[in-house]
Design a protein around this motif. Structure first.
Motif, PDB file in Angstrom:
ATOM      1  N   ILE A  56       0.833  -1.209   0.000  1.00 47.91           N
ATOM      2  CA  ILE A  56       0.000   0.000   0.000  1.00 47.91           C
ATOM      3  C   ILE A  56       0.863   1.253   0.000  1.00 47.91           C
ATOM      4  N   TRP A  57       1.926   1.264   0.810  1.00 49.66           N
ATOM      5  CA  TRP A  57       2.802   2.430   0.829  1.00 49.66           C
ATOM      6  C   TRP A  57       3.512   2.603  -0.513  1.00 49.66           C
ATOM      7  N   SER A  58       3.979   1.502  -1.081  1.00 50.23           N
ATOM      8  CA  SER A  58       4.702   1.584  -2.356  1.00 50.23           C
ATOM      9  C   SER A  58       3.810   2.117  -3.477  1.00 50.23           C
ATOM     10  N   GLU A  59       2.542   1.759  -3.431  1.00 50.39           N
ATOM     11  CA  GLU A  59       1.609   2.162  -4.486  1.00 50.39           C
ATOM     12  C   GLU A  59       1.063   3.571  -4.301  1.00 50.39           C
ATOM     13  N   ASN A  60       1.174   4.118  -3.092  1.00 51.51           N
ATOM     14  CA  ASN A  60       0.482   5.387  -2.826  1.00 51.51           C
ATOM     15  C   ASN A  60       1.368   6.506  -2.290  1.00 51.51           C
TER      16      ASN A  60
END
Length: 309
Positions: A46-50
């Motif tokens: 989630i962090w990598s995508e957002n």
């Protein structure tokens, strides 16, 4: 050079340029049979995508103690750890040699101290563990710290038992094979290692008495009692045990804006996280500050205050 080939080369150049600019991070988790690893995986995704220019992966570790040390040493950006371990690290209490530069980003969910025995075992209570071969958890794990501390609070030291140092999987395998008398796993209710063991073997989980629970909480305020309902694991009766909150821990000197962004993105996608890790139903803004004795990181505290106004 034809136009299609030229565009392809330009596209690859842009991709490599982006990857070169992105910061690469790790989040420390635990063994693959526990809850920490899949939780760390979904948070990293989630962090990598957002978050712009942010690339993270989950790392298998020995869990709480290792994660806390690596975060303090800036070898991991974040780690999952039991609250009592984070508190001990911030105070410089054993197993930590000195005060560690750590802070909670936010609280996750409560971990339950679960002492497992075969269903036909003559071990009926915590005190019956004396003289028995007991796995207390892998070295460097929160299970090891918690099980040792809790038994000590009840007057049972390592010398009173035949202590073994096994991780989740090795503990349940050893119980199934009759190689140990009991094993401690400190994890969420429904943790995979115990769930799998209960499907193939008849087991019990020892219940703490009210007096034992009081002694544990008086010895360490990080623990609170929890009543676990029957059939939380196949064939296992209801039991009472100490519980401690798991914490997402970061270096207390982490960039404030990054800490704020990581917290904000995580809670904006909490429904998605809940679908993968059901125990994160406890991961709420109201519960962010569950660990007493250590302040939230300034970045996550900013988010907390904004939402609680």
């Amino acid at each position: 050079m034809n136009k299609t080939l030229k565009n392809g080369i330009l596209g690859l150049a842009c991709l490599f340029s982006f990857n070169a600019l992105a910061e690469n991070y790790t989040i420390g988790t635990g063994s693959q049979s526990g809850t920490y690893y899949p939780l760390g995986g979904i948070l990293a995704k989630i962090w990598s995508e957002n978050i712009d220019d942010f690339d993270m992966r989950a790392e298998v570790t020995a869990a709480s103690v290792e994660n806390t040390i690596k975060v303090a040493a800036k070898k991991q950006l974040a780690g999952i750890a039991m609250g009592n371990v984070v508190l001990q690290a911030s105070e410089g209490v054993k197993p930590f040699p000195r005060k560690m530069d750590v802070a909670p980003l936010f609280a996750l969910y409560p971990n339950v101290v679960q002492f497992i025995v075969p269903a036909d075992s003559d071990i009926k209570s915590i005190k019956d563990l004396k003289g028995k071969k007991v796995s207390l958890g892998a070295p460097g794990s929160g299970t090891r710290v918690s099980s040792t501390n809790i038994l000590a609070a009840l007057g049972i030291n390592d010398s009173d038992i035949e202590a073994q140092s096994l991780n989740y999987t090795a503990t349940t395998n050893a119980i199934a094979a009759g190689q140990i008398d009991a094993g401690a796993i400190v994890g969420s209710v429904g943790v995979g290692a115990i769930t799998e063991l209960a499907f193939t073997n008849k087991i019990r989980i020892l219940s703490f008495t009210a007096e034992e629970l009081k002694a544990v909480s008086e010895n360490n305020a990080s623990y609170q009692s929890i009543d676990v309902p029957a059939e939380s694991y196949k064939g296992v009766a209801a039991f009472s045990a100490p519980a401690v909150w798991n914490i997402l821990v970061v270096n207390k000197n982490m960039d404030t804006d990054l800490a704020y962004q990581m917290t904000k993105v995580a809670f904006e996608h909490m429904d998605e996280i809940n679908q993968v890790i059901s125990v994160t139903k406890f991961t709420t803004i109201e519960n962010m500050n569950k660990l007493e004795g250590v302040d939230l990181h300034p970045g996550s505290m900013k988010f907390f205050k904004e939402k609680m106004q």
